[in-house]
Design an enzyme around this catalytic site. Sequence first.
Site, PDB file in Angstrom:
ATOM      1  N   SER A  26      39.857  71.542  31.887  1.00 22.19           N
ATOM      2  CA  SER A  26      39.612  70.366  31.440  1.00 22.19           C
ATOM      3  C   SER A  26      41.203  69.452  31.096  1.00 22.19           C
ATOM      4  O   SER A  26      41.043  68.312  30.482  1.00 22.19           O
ATOM      5  CB  SER A  26      38.882  70.272  29.988  1.00 22.19           C
ATOM      6  N   THR A 158      16.802  28.252  24.895  1.00 23.31           N
ATOM      7  CA  THR A 158      15.989  29.542  24.775  1.00 23.31           C
ATOM      8  C   THR A 158      15.054  29.657  26.044  1.00 23.31           C
ATOM      9  O   THR A 158      14.889  28.612  26.676  1.00 23.31           O
ATOM     10  CB  THR A 158      14.851  29.145  23.536  1.00 23.31           C
ATOM     11  N   HIS A 159      14.910  30.959  26.376  1.00 22.22           N
ATOM     12  CA  HIS A 159      14.384  30.953  27.605  1.00 22.22           C
ATOM     13  C   HIS A 159      15.193  30.590  28.908  1.00 22.22           C
ATOM     14  O   HIS A 159      14.612  30.125  29.838  1.00 22.22           O
ATOM     15  CB  HIS A 159      12.916  30.597  27.915  1.00 22.22           C
ATOM     16  N   SER A 280      37.393  33.921  47.972  1.00 24.73           N
ATOM     17  CA  SER A 280      36.875  34.611  48.901  1.00 24.73           C
ATOM     18  C   SER A 280      37.592  34.817  50.142  1.00 24.73           C
ATOM     19  O   SER A 280      38.486  34.076  50.538  1.00 24.73           O
ATOM     20  CB  SER A 280      35.472  33.691  49.379  1.00 24.73           C
ATOM     21  N   LYS A 286      35.774  28.779  47.924  1.00 22.57           N
ATOM     22  CA  LYS A 286      35.404  29.410  46.528  1.00 22.57           C
ATOM     23  C   LYS A 286      36.457  29.908  45.514  1.00 22.57           C
ATOM     24  O   LYS A 286      37.384  30.112  45.694  1.00 22.57           O
ATOM     25  CB  LYS A 286      34.866  30.888  47.025  1.00 22.57           C
ATOM     26  N   ASN A 288      35.763  32.306  42.281  1.00 28.16           N
ATOM     27  CA  ASN A 288      34.807  33.258  41.915  1.00 28.16           C
ATOM     28  C   ASN A 288      35.254  33.642  40.442  1.00 28.16           C
ATOM     29  O   ASN A 288      36.298  33.990  40.155  1.00 28.16           O
ATOM     30  CB  ASN A 288      34.637  34.228  42.756  1.00 28.16           C
ATOM     31  N   GLU A 293      32.131  39.041  35.888  1.00 26.09           N
ATOM     32  CA  GLU A 293      31.169  39.694  36.551  1.00 26.09           C
ATOM     33  C   GLU A 293      31.475  41.011  36.594  1.00 26.09           C
ATOM     34  O   GLU A 293      30.503  41.867  36.491  1.00 26.09           O
ATOM     35  CB  GLU A 293      31.276  39.278  38.077  1.00 26.09           C
ATOM     36  N   LYS A 328      34.314  64.691  26.501  1.00 28.77           N
ATOM     37  CA  LYS A 328      35.450  63.926  26.379  1.00 28.77           C
ATOM     38  C   LYS A 328      35.557  62.392  27.359  1.00 28.77           C
ATOM     39  O   LYS A 328      35.996  61.548  27.130  1.00 28.77           O
ATOM     40  CB  LYS A 328      36.613  64.600  26.572  1.00 28.77           C
TER      41      LYS A 328
HETATM   42  N1  ARG Z   1      38.319  72.627  26.176  1.00 25.09           N
HETATM   43  C1  ARG Z   1      37.166  73.004  25.104  1.00 25.09           C
HETATM   44  C2  ARG Z   1      36.646  71.633  24.887  1.00 25.09           C
HETATM   45  O1  ARG Z   1      36.976  70.756  25.377  1.00 25.09           O
HETATM   46  C3  ARG Z   1      37.976  73.416  24.012  1.00 25.09           C
HETATM   47  C4  ARG Z   1      37.335  74.575  23.117  1.00 25.09           C
HETATM   48  C5  ARG Z   1      37.069  75.685  24.032  1.00 25.09           C
HETATM   49  N2  ARG Z   1      36.626  76.866  23.152  1.00 25.09           N
HETATM   50  C6  ARG Z   1      36.135  77.711  23.863  1.00 25.09           C
HETATM   51  N3  ARG Z   1      35.651  78.797  23.071  1.00 25.09           N
HETATM   52  N4  ARG Z   1      36.103  77.848  24.993  1.00 25.09           N
HETATM   53  O2  ARG Z   1      35.586  71.648  24.072  1.00 25.09           O
END
Ligand code: ARG
Length: 461
Positions: A26, A158-159, A280, A286, A288, A293, A328
């Site tokens: 991660s 409205t509408h 454009s 144009k 835009n 958007e 995350k």
């Molecule tokens: N990278 C993990 C997370 O984002 C951290 C916690 C990991 N804990 C574990 N026991 N593997 O949740």
Amino acid sequence: MNNEMKLWGGRFTEKTAASVEAFTASIHYDCRLFRQDIAGSRAHAKMLVRQGLITAEEGARIDRGLAEIEQEIEQGVFVFKPELEDIHMNIEKALVDKIGPAGARLHTARSRNDQINLDLRLYLREETARLVELLAGVRGSFVKLARRYLGAVMPGYTHLQRAQPVLISHHMLAYYEMFGRDQERLRDCAKRINVLPLGAAALAGTGLPIDREFVAAELGFPAVSANSMDTVGDRDFAVEFVSACVLIQLHLSRLSEELVLWSSSEFGFVELADSFCTGSSIMPQKKNPDIPELIRGKSGRVVGNLVALLTLLKGLPLTYNRDLQEDKEPVFDTLDTVSRGLAISAELLANMKFNTARLEDATQTGYMTATDLADYLVMKNVPFRQAHAIVGQIVAFCVKKKKELIELGLDELRQFSAAIDADVFAVLTVKGSVDSRRSTGGTSIVRVKEALEQAERELGM
Ligand code: ARG
């Protein structure tokens, strides 16, 4: 990477498969938590020293080592290793490599399960405050527009049908209120973010003599979480944060929809600055409204992020599960999308002009003072339902005669009700209509002025 080098390698005899390392990592997104991870570790180490769990000398080495690592990351010279999975182990491993055995004592009485919860809370605590500021910027843009165009009228809808004339400022202050509620929601959510999770350890707390209250004070948390099992599995605060952001995004998107409509030649209500539009590649004429958007378009991913987070939590048994690592990206993406949307919207609004002549013209057609005429009859003691029917007949007459209400003569009007007198014409004008709406929260100039002054006080403008 050999398992001896892994921080959890002890019980393993086989080397982790490369595909597994790649799949579980991660670090490519949680690296953005490095400041929070280091701040948490420094506070934790300080507590370990106070509690006699590590020596003052070890504590000092850890502190210095972490400060150096933070600098290296900031300068872009730190090398993140995916085989070390996440931000926690990347930093801890670097610390051990840098300062030796003392580094190996940092993780005393701590788990990555409470550590990640801490990092995310520290991060979102700062980010909610930043979003509140960005919202203040957008609200300020609306207040400036409300001040600049005070007194100018536009059709209220409205509408998406012309309904009643309103002040442009009233419309602007509607958004001021919406984004104010967003600030309140974030501030409220911050209360539940602002609880120290560290010390829950893996899930059950720790047998070592830690001092959670000390860590809380060090990191500025007014409270310590109550139940270790709840703590490591809890992402409610992240859901609340993303939910609050979803509403911000929806408000930006509704605004964007209006700006797209208003800047079209069909409406012609506003002129967006050239510097905030694009052209454009084929149609030379144009101009835009890409910014609104795109904001409107980005609502899909923000709403999707909330659904992702909710689905992630549904059905998770207590306590920590690796699924939680999936929290995350939706959180970060939501934050990035919403904060960029807020910043650019504030700029767009600051560079936008209303076409007041066109807006005023638009209030002259569409029988927008019909309700005023009905209210007039009510004041002459005609029951409202009857007044509504009478005005309905008058409007039908206007449609047939291709006339607006204000163009009818007194004789024509009196065919429909003897209660109508010469004083009727005052209420049939747009100005008369707007000025009459003095109920609390209404669009009359007196009420709008009060609201505007209140807004300016709130923002210190
Ligand atoms: N990278 C993990 C997370 O984002 C951290 C916690 C990991 N804990 C574990 N026991 N593997 O949740």
